[in-house]
Design a protein around this motif. Structure first.
Motif, PDB file in Angstrom:
ATOM      1  N   GLU A  31       5.269  -3.128   4.677  1.00  0.00           N
ATOM      2  CA  GLU A  31       6.345  -2.641   3.820  1.00  0.00           C
ATOM      3  C   GLU A  31       7.293  -1.733   4.585  1.00  0.00           C
ATOM      4  O   GLU A  31       6.882  -0.767   5.198  1.00  0.00           O
ATOM      5  CB  GLU A  31       5.761  -1.827   2.670  1.00  0.00           C
ATOM      6  N   CYS A 353      -5.666  -3.454  -5.626  1.00  0.00           N
ATOM      7  CA  CYS A 353      -4.249  -3.102  -5.442  1.00  0.00           C
ATOM      8  C   CYS A 353      -3.426  -4.374  -5.672  1.00  0.00           C
ATOM      9  O   CYS A 353      -3.953  -5.398  -6.104  1.00  0.00           O
ATOM     10  CB  CYS A 353      -4.014  -2.490  -4.066  1.00  0.00           C
ATOM     11  N   SER A 354      -2.150  -4.300  -5.360  1.00  0.00           N
ATOM     12  CA  SER A 354      -1.269  -5.443  -5.672  1.00  0.00           C
ATOM     13  C   SER A 354      -1.676  -6.710  -4.930  1.00  0.00           C
ATOM     14  O   SER A 354      -1.586  -7.804  -5.458  1.00  0.00           O
ATOM     15  CB  SER A 354       0.169  -5.088  -5.319  1.00  0.00           C
ATOM     16  N   CYS A 359       2.562  -7.460  -2.263  1.00  0.00           N
ATOM     17  CA  CYS A 359       2.746  -6.430  -1.247  1.00  0.00           C
ATOM     18  C   CYS A 359       2.678  -7.059   0.140  1.00  0.00           C
ATOM     19  O   CYS A 359       1.717  -7.760   0.466  1.00  0.00           O
ATOM     20  CB  CYS A 359       1.664  -5.359  -1.385  1.00  0.00           C
ATOM     21  N   SER A 361       2.115  -5.713   2.884  1.00  0.00           N
ATOM     22  CA  SER A 361       1.086  -5.126   3.757  1.00  0.00           C
ATOM     23  C   SER A 361      -0.295  -5.714   3.491  1.00  0.00           C
ATOM     24  O   SER A 361      -1.227  -5.459   4.252  1.00  0.00           O
ATOM     25  CB  SER A 361       1.002  -3.611   3.531  1.00  0.00           C
ATOM     26  N   ALA A 362      -0.423  -6.453   2.399  1.00  0.00           N
ATOM     27  CA  ALA A 362      -1.760  -6.883   1.973  1.00  0.00           C
ATOM     28  C   ALA A 362      -2.305  -7.989   2.868  1.00  0.00           C
ATOM     29  O   ALA A 362      -1.596  -8.919   3.236  1.00  0.00           O
ATOM     30  CB  ALA A 362      -1.709  -7.362   0.533  1.00  0.00           C
ATOM     31  N   SER A 390      -8.817  -3.093  -1.670  1.00  0.00           N
ATOM     32  CA  SER A 390      -7.581  -2.571  -1.084  1.00  0.00           C
ATOM     33  C   SER A 390      -7.056  -3.546  -0.033  1.00  0.00           C
ATOM     34  O   SER A 390      -7.762  -3.850   0.931  1.00  0.00           O
ATOM     35  CB  SER A 390      -7.871  -1.199  -0.455  1.00  0.00           C
ATOM     36  N   GLY A 391      -5.826  -3.996  -0.214  1.00  0.00           N
ATOM     37  CA  GLY A 391      -5.264  -4.986   0.702  1.00  0.00           C
ATOM     38  C   GLY A 391      -5.066  -4.469   2.111  1.00  0.00           C
ATOM     39  O   GLY A 391      -4.967  -5.247   3.054  1.00  0.00           O
ATOM     40  N   CYS A 392      -5.005  -3.155   2.277  1.00  0.00           N
ATOM     41  CA  CYS A 392      -4.892  -2.549   3.607  1.00  0.00           C
ATOM     42  C   CYS A 392      -5.460  -1.134   3.528  1.00  0.00           C
ATOM     43  O   CYS A 392      -5.953  -0.711   2.480  1.00  0.00           O
ATOM     44  CB  CYS A 392      -3.434  -2.549   4.087  1.00  0.00           C
ATOM     45  N   LYS A 394      -4.119   1.641   3.255  1.00  0.00           N
ATOM     46  CA  LYS A 394      -3.353   2.661   2.521  1.00  0.00           C
ATOM     47  C   LYS A 394      -4.049   3.091   1.221  1.00  0.00           C
ATOM     48  O   LYS A 394      -3.956   4.239   0.809  1.00  0.00           O
ATOM     49  CB  LYS A 394      -1.941   2.122   2.243  1.00  0.00           C
ATOM     50  N   GLY A 395      -4.714   2.169   0.573  1.00  0.00           N
ATOM     51  CA  GLY A 395      -5.505   2.538  -0.611  1.00  0.00           C
ATOM     52  C   GLY A 395      -4.703   2.952  -1.823  1.00  0.00           C
ATOM     53  O   GLY A 395      -5.121   3.826  -2.586  1.00  0.00           O
ATOM     54  N   CYS A 396      -3.551   2.311  -2.068  1.00  0.00           N
ATOM     55  CA  CYS A 396      -2.661   2.724  -3.164  1.00  0.00           C
ATOM     56  C   CYS A 396      -3.348   2.766  -4.536  1.00  0.00           C
ATOM     57  O   CYS A 396      -3.100   3.667  -5.326  1.00  0.00           O
ATOM     58  CB  CYS A 396      -1.499   1.746  -3.297  1.00  0.00           C
TER      59      CYS A 396
HETATM   60  S1  SF4 Z   1      -3.135  -0.691  -0.485  1.00  0.00           S
HETATM   61 FE1  SF4 Z   1      -1.924  -1.681   1.131  1.00  0.00          FE
HETATM   62  S2  SF4 Z   1      -1.890  -3.816   0.486  1.00  0.00           S
HETATM   63 FE2  SF4 Z   1      -2.485  -2.664  -1.308  1.00  0.00          FE
HETATM   64  S3  SF4 Z   1      -0.579  -2.239  -2.412  1.00  0.00           S
HETATM   65 FE3  SF4 Z   1      -0.967  -0.480  -1.050  1.00  0.00          FE
HETATM   66  S4  SF4 Z   1       0.183  -0.944   0.816  1.00  0.00           S
HETATM   67 FE4  SF4 Z   1      -0.038  -2.852  -0.315  1.00  0.00          FE
END
Ligand code: SF4
Length: 474
Positions: A31, A353-354, A359, A361-362, A390-392, A394-396
């Protein structure tokens, strides 16, 4: 799959944190913020963030909740100006997805026309039913209002980190214990005055306590901490504060500090607010709903008498004003519109997450993995623990630690036990191994759970090594 646990070649652990290579960003199109947006800031209406499905806006209304009319206007705006996807974040913010640069002005105008005023300045979070819940120890919303005024009247204004979070929690049924904050005030049970425990940098369980103070002194205490943060620099967070020297500025901590630590009720289902009132807690499936489904539900809820909708823990929407005798019918209608409506729904225990598609970044399709987990790892989902997908790193979706976190990487997945998405993993699995690893974790609990033990207790007793071994053996 046997042998699915392997250390991914391009993954490293530095100071206990999982790190994936820097060139991942370029390879996967991480992102990128719009020029107007500084990394670390929040994606607001004036500074949306570019994601995989367009621009993303995060919105925190300045009022405790929205009227049905306002939420309908928000949903209509999300569909008209974006892709219609609306998310409720872990901190109870709305996220609208899929906007384009040319649609931002129209979105802002529609939100303004609906009378929705985004909160500005330092985020001060209170439990959603603060002021309505007879079981709370203190009215956190009133104290938060006084704190907001005190911060607003500071001159000069302290320059603070955009993501700085203050929690004021008066206890009650839906508390914010699991959310991390830079500064926390928690009501303390006292036979005399109403006191507040002031602590920094963490969740209710992990934050460092500094003092126990009456209301006005608690407000002054927070101002002292904000001054200390501003003195460190505009990106300083609670973890950067010097706890020992700050403690010396406050009266000594009493030996026994009891704050309200009763197990919080689930936000999902019918939540009683005293003898006469109740609220209906609904979770959009995995925290996301399409505007058209939300609009369908709002029509039904308004007809039944709903007056106001708030956001709450567990990515929930809390509907106020519904008569109790209609609650069952409304729950059924909500389930039909895509909400999770049962406190014991195994899906409540999964926080994706998304993920890919939404996203950039995922590294994996987190919602597909959530469905796989329900399919093959149901023994984990007994309500005692959360599984964060978590796709990456970052752990949103769940910035706090979870019992299990599956972190996506270019070559596979990192499995974290009792940590956050950036904690040191116990194991790595390769791209094709996720479903079988989820099944292995479920089987581990099924085969080892003692009588009366929860999945969480079982995994804690077994420990990291046993979990890593099970994953290795498949
Ligand atoms: S945790 Fe990573 S992959 Fe998931 S929404 Fe946040 S930035 Fe995107």
């Amino acid at each position: 799959m046997k042998g699915s646990l392997m250390v991914a070649a391009d993954t490293q652990t530095i100071n206990g944190q999982t790190r994936f290579p820097q060139d991942e960003a370029a390879r996967y199109g991480v992102e990128k913020p719009l020029p107007a947006m500084v990394r670390g800031a929040c994606p607001s209406l004036s500074a949306p963030m570019q994601t995989g499905d367009g621009l993303l806006v995060r919105l925190r209304p300045s009022t405790p909740g929205l009227s049905v009319r306002q939420l309908r206007a928000l949903a209509e705006a999300a569909e008209k100006h974006g892709n219609g996807l609306i998310e409720i974040t872990a901190r109870g913010n709305f996220q609208l997805r899929g906007m384009r640069p040319h649609s931002m002005a129209g979105l802002a105008a529609d939100i303004d026309r609906a009378g929705i005023v985004p909160e500005r300045g330092v985020a001060i979070e209170v439990p959603p039913f603060s002021g309505l819940d007879p079981s709370e120890s203190a009215d956190a919303r009133a104290l938060a209002g006084r704190l907001r005024s005190a911060i607003g009247s500071l001159d000069p204004k302290p320059l603070l980190a955009a993501k700085l979070a203050i929690i004021v929690d008066g206890g009650g049924q839906l508390v914010l214990d699991e959310l991390s904050a830079d500064i926390r005030l928690k009501a303390v049970i006292s036979s005399n005055d109403q006191l507040w425990k002031l602590s920094i940098a963490g969740t209710h369980a992990t934050a460092i306590p500094l003092a126990v103070l009456p209301g006005e002194q608690a407000i002054s205490g927070v101002i002292t901490l904000l001054d200390a943060l501003a003195a460190i620099g505009p990106r300083a967070r609670g973890r950067d504060l010097d706890a020992a020297s700050l403690k010396a500025q406050f009266p000594a901590l009493p030996d026994l500090v009891h704050s309200d630590t009763a197990l919080p009720a689930s936000a999902i289902g019918i939540v009683a607010l005293g003898k006469e009132h109740s609220a209906l807690g609904l979770r959009p499936a995995f925290g996301r709903i399409h505007a058209r489904d939300l609009l369908r539900f709002l029509d039904l809820a308004e007809t039944a008498g709903a007056l106001e909708i708030r956001t709450g823990p567990e990515h929930s929407l809390l509907v106020l004003g519904l008569p109790g005798d209609l609650a069952k019918d409304i729950l059924a209608a909500a389930a039909d519109c895509g909400f999770q409506t049962r406190a014991d729904d195994p899906a409540n225990d999964i926080i994706p997450c998304s993920g890919t598609g939404a996203c950039a970044s995922a590294h994996y399709a987190t919602r597909k993995a959530a469905a796989d987990l329900i399919d093959v790892g149901a023994d984990l989902l007994d309500g005692s623990l959360k599984v964060h997908l978590s796709g990456c790193t970052k752990g949103c979706a769940h910035p706090s630690p979870a019992m299990l976190t599956i972190v996506g990487a270019a070559t596979g997945y990192a499995i974290v036990v009792n940590g956050s998405s950036s904690s040191e993993p116990v194991a790595y699995i390769h791209k094709e191994g996720l479903k079988s690893a989820l099944a292995t974790l479920g089987k581990l609990v099924r085969n080892n759970k003692a009588a009366g033990e929860s999945a969480r207790q079982c995994l804690k007793r077994l420990g990291r090594d046993a979990i890593a071994t099970a994953l290795r053996q498949g």
